[in-house]
Design an enzyme around this catalytic site. Structure first.
Site, PDB file in Angstrom:
ATOM      1  N   TRP A 246       0.950  -1.322   0.244  1.00 21.62           N
ATOM      2  CA  TRP A 246      -0.340   0.598  -0.103  1.00 21.62           C
ATOM      3  C   TRP A 246       0.712   1.290  -0.276  1.00 21.62           C
ATOM      4  O   TRP A 246       1.395   1.430   0.860  1.00 21.62           O
ATOM      5  CB  TRP A 246      -0.777   0.315   0.902  1.00 21.62           C
ATOM      6  CG  TRP A 246      -1.602   1.053   1.274  1.00 21.62           C
ATOM      7  CD1 TRP A 246      -3.481   1.136   0.591  1.00 21.62           C
ATOM      8  CD2 TRP A 246      -1.932   2.204   1.993  1.00 21.62           C
ATOM      9  NE1 TRP A 246      -3.626   1.985   1.021  1.00 21.62           N
ATOM     10  CE2 TRP A 246      -3.260   2.767   1.494  1.00 21.62           C
ATOM     11  CE3 TRP A 246      -0.792   3.324   2.475  1.00 21.62           C
ATOM     12  CZ2 TRP A 246      -3.651   4.176   2.176  1.00 21.62           C
ATOM     13  CZ3 TRP A 246      -0.839   4.396   3.034  1.00 21.62           C
ATOM     14  CH2 TRP A 246      -2.552   4.588   2.912  1.00 21.62           C
TER      15      TRP A 246
ATOM     16  N   ASN B 295       6.541  -3.360   5.922  1.00 18.33           N
ATOM     17  CA  ASN B 295       5.269  -2.173   6.573  1.00 18.33           C
ATOM     18  C   ASN B 295       5.576  -1.347   7.547  1.00 18.33           C
ATOM     19  O   ASN B 295       6.263  -1.438   8.263  1.00 18.33           O
ATOM     20  CB  ASN B 295       4.381  -3.262   6.948  1.00 18.33           C
ATOM     21  CG  ASN B 295       3.091  -2.833   7.368  1.00 18.33           C
ATOM     22  OD1 ASN B 295       2.937  -1.919   6.924  1.00 18.33           O
ATOM     23  ND2 ASN B 295       2.683  -3.565   8.769  1.00 18.33           N
TER      24      ASN B 295
ATOM     25  N   LYS C 140     -19.643   3.927   4.643  1.00 14.50           N
ATOM     26  CA  LYS C 140     -19.389   2.750   4.016  1.00 14.50           C
ATOM     27  C   LYS C 140     -19.796   3.057   2.419  1.00 14.50           C
ATOM     28  O   LYS C 140     -19.455   2.406   1.469  1.00 14.50           O
ATOM     29  CB  LYS C 140     -20.901   1.145   4.716  1.00 14.50           C
ATOM     30  CG  LYS C 140     -20.307   0.753   4.560  1.00 14.50           C
ATOM     31  CD  LYS C 140     -19.474   0.036   5.267  1.00 14.50           C
ATOM     32  CE  LYS C 140     -18.559   1.149   5.991  1.00 14.50           C
ATOM     33  NZ  LYS C 140     -17.975   0.523   7.130  1.00 14.50           N
TER      34      LYS C 140
ATOM     35  N   LYS D  57      -6.663  -2.157   4.771  1.00 18.73           N
ATOM     36  CA  LYS D  57      -7.552  -2.461   6.016  1.00 18.73           C
ATOM     37  C   LYS D  57      -7.291  -2.116   7.327  1.00 18.73           C
ATOM     38  O   LYS D  57      -7.739  -1.602   7.929  1.00 18.73           O
ATOM     39  CB  LYS D  57      -7.170  -4.553   5.627  1.00 18.73           C
ATOM     40  CG  LYS D  57      -8.332  -5.161   6.516  1.00 18.73           C
ATOM     41  CD  LYS D  57     -10.025  -4.825   6.681  1.00 18.73           C
ATOM     42  CE  LYS D  57     -10.619  -5.305   7.809  1.00 18.73           C
ATOM     43  NZ  LYS D  57     -11.832  -4.472   7.996  1.00 18.73           N
TER      44      LYS D  57
END
Ligand code: AGP
Length: 611
Positions: A76, A102, A488, A606
């Site tokens: 990401w 990461n 959402k 996420k």
């Protein structure tokens, strides 16, 4: 936000790395890569590419890599655009060291300048490449490889989970972490590293949870874990008890849809062992009358969806228990010089338990003497380990980036905590509690009944898919629900939407209402119904279409809304949980209708492990 995986053993590393990466793809998915030690060639080979794991597999199909030791990464982007060049793993100059990472190396610019002066060439725009060169530099200046890694850890600032290979030591993987998750999987004649457990669950259920500043050295048949003083530490084996099935789609088209449908069970699991006729049992948490009486301030701190769940808690605790609760975004919390002392209870809410801002807020509160209480889904995560108390949300692994079942579970936790505090402090009678308990026990079947009306939401998608702007409006708890609904829709449908306190519309945003606007009016709080309906009528009068979410039996709303989705009648405090379910399905179908990748929406990841 990225996913890190590593394998060392007797089997071909690539399929294992790819399998692991595919389970971690939810963490980041703009590029992927693997580095594998080839025993015949005596070198580390690299394959990496922009795009999804499938692109990497295609590339590997054309030019296969072989070897039994390897590391892999799914990215990401933080430093540099998604591209082949910026994809991990990164090599040191002569390909001696390979690194996956990461996190963020905050001082990488100054380290990069220093290394460039020493003659190192940088190929990528990433912060990670600095780590590969720096290890190489110390190693080549005569240090043992492990000492070189420890030295680099002294020099780098920021957050990291690192997987490291060195060409001179083909029989080992070195891994370390600080403020980014990392587990070591224990196999038979094989071992693993991973950012998250699903990556290795096909191979082992026994893991070591690596703590900050620890360094793990893995060979095929040994694992050594050292602390920052280079002393070996004895770690307990953590047994992962959830089923691999839980991390599979099980016949659903998307993880998100599967997770939405798991909600009746999630609610049941959260209530089952915790609701008794005597009161609420918060697992092993000791937060009784004596402890609660010492508390004079409650903060609920979280990010995104978890923040909205926390907001439900604030509204409930204030209304039922009558004590003030500050609900704060974790990313803002530290910059407000918050008032914290040993009389503060800090509730942190997090699905992943790894959100960087939430962890930082919790650590600050701890430092200042607050009692910290984590509401966490991921077992063994950083927040779960560091908070004074943990209430697990028992939702099982949530894979879709858009949180659904975890939110529902967090809201259940808020119901339980509210009842618990109210009972302990004498703000709720036993009879009142038993009445609420009765309603709570019905929740799983009520959620189920909403799910049977899923086709209606698909129909609404077809009708409203052309909307240019969407406003979610409500008052009180309905306003909180509207925030989650709007988030959402933004996340997965990429539609501009705003949640607004219904009464605030006419103070400005009503100027945006036009014919192509969809207004989702949430009207489950009956005492606020007339007021919200006035706001709905104001929107209608300006040409907006209105889709209302109301409690069964409310026929009045049919006069003002174009469409109504009815949720079953329940006790006032429980409506947020039910009213949110149709919002989840509406966002899901809108995203599908617009051709988006529901489970892996653009630009998101996420688990947000950077600040
Ligand atoms: C939810 O749909 C989002 N993906 C996001 O807002 C998420 O809730 C937030 O990043 C917090 O994550 P956490 O619960 O893992 O701390």
């Amino acid at each position: 936000m990225c996913g890190v995986v590593g394998y060392i053993g007797k089997n071909d590393a690539v399929p294992i790395l790819i399998n692991g990466l595919s389970k971690l793809e939810y963490r980041g998915y703009d590029s992927a890569g693997v580095a594998v030690f080839d025993e015949e060639q005596k070198k580390i080979n690299l394959c990496k590419t922009k795009g999804r794991i499938q692109n990497l597999q295609d590339k590997l199909y054309m030019s296969p890599l072989k070897g039994k030791v390897g590391i892999g990464h799914t990215r990401w982007a933080t430093h540099g655009v998604p591209s082949d060049r910026n994809a991990h793993p990164h090599f040191s100059d002569d390909s001696k060291i390979a690194v996956v990472h990461n996190g963020i190396i905050e001082n990488y610019m100054s380290l990069k300048e220093e290394l460039e002066e020493k003659g190192y060439n940088f190929i990528s725009e990433t912060d990670t490449e600095t780590v590969a060169h720096l290890i190489d530099y110390y190693y080549k200046s005569g240090m043992d490889i492990l000492d070189a890694v420890f030295k680099v850890l002294e020099r780098i600032e920021g957050s990291y989970a690192l997987g490291i290979l060195c060409r001179d030591f083909p029989d080992r993987i070195i891994a370390t972490r600080k403020d980014s998750p990392l587990v070591v999987g224990i196999g038979k004649n094989e071992n693993f590293i991973a950012s998250d457990m699903p990556a290795i669950l096909n191979y082992t259920r026994d893991v070591y949870l690596i703590d900050d500043n620890e360094v793990a050295v893995l060979t095929a048949d040994s694992i050594k874990i050292l602390n920052s003083d280079k002393d070996e530490v004895e770690k307990k084996i953590f047994k992962v008890d959830w089923d691999i099935e839980a991390a599979e789609k099980s016949g659903y088209d998307h993880f998100m849809l599967k997770e939405i449908h798991e909600q009746p069970k999630v609610v049941r699991d959260n209530l089952n062992s915790r609701l008794t006729d005597e009161g609420v049992v918060l697992d092993n948490i000791c937060l009784g009358k004596a402890e609660l009486e010492k508390i004079n301030r409650i903060y609920i701190v979280a990010c995104g969806t978890a923040y909205y769940a926390g907001l439900v808690g604030k509204y409930l605790i204030e209304r039922v228990v009558r004590i003030p609760v500050n609900s704060e975004f974790a990313s803002e919390f530290r910059y407000k010089e918050p008032l914290i002392d040993d009389k503060t209870l800090m509730i942190v809410v997090s699905q992943s338990g790894e959100t960087a801002d939430t962890i930082a807020a919790m650590r600050l509160a701890k430092e200042k003497g607050a009692r910290t209480f984590g509401i966490v889904n991921a077992v063994g995560s950083s927040i779960a380990r560091e908070a004074d108390d943990v209430l697990y949300t028992l939702a099982g692994p949530e894979i879709a980036v858009a949180s659904t079942k975890a939110f529902t579970a967090q809201v259940v936790s808020m119901y339980l905590i509210t009842c618990h505090i109210a009972l302990e402090l004498g703000k709720m009678t036993k009879d009142e509690f038993l009445k609420i308990k009765e309603h709570m026990e019905l929740l799983p079947s009520l959620v189920n009944s909403i799910l049977t009306k899923e086709p209606a939401l698909k129909r609404f998608m077809h009708k409203y898919i052309g909307s240019k702007n969407v406003f979610y409006i409500g008052r009180g708890l309905d306003y909180v629900v509207s925030m989650e609904g709007s988030l959402k829709l933004k996340e997965i449908a990429y539609l501009h939407s705003e949640p607004y306190a219904a009464g605030e519309l006419k103070h400005g945003p009503i100027a945006l209402i036009e014919e192509s606007t969809l207004v989702i009016g949430i009207v489950t709080q009956e005492e606020l119904f007339d007021k919200t309906v006035s706001n709905i009528r104001e929107c209608k009068a300006r040409g907006a279409k209105v889709l209302a979410i109301a409690m069964e039996g409310n026929t009045e709303i049919l006069k003002y809304a174009d469409d109504v989705f009815y949720i079953p009648r329940t006790y006032w405090m429980l409506t947020p949980l039910l009213a949110n379910i149709p919002q989840q399905l509406f966002a899901y179908y809108m995203a599908l209708g617009l051709g988006n990748d529901v489970d892996k929406p653009r630009n998101l990841a996420k688990s947000v492990t950077v600040e």
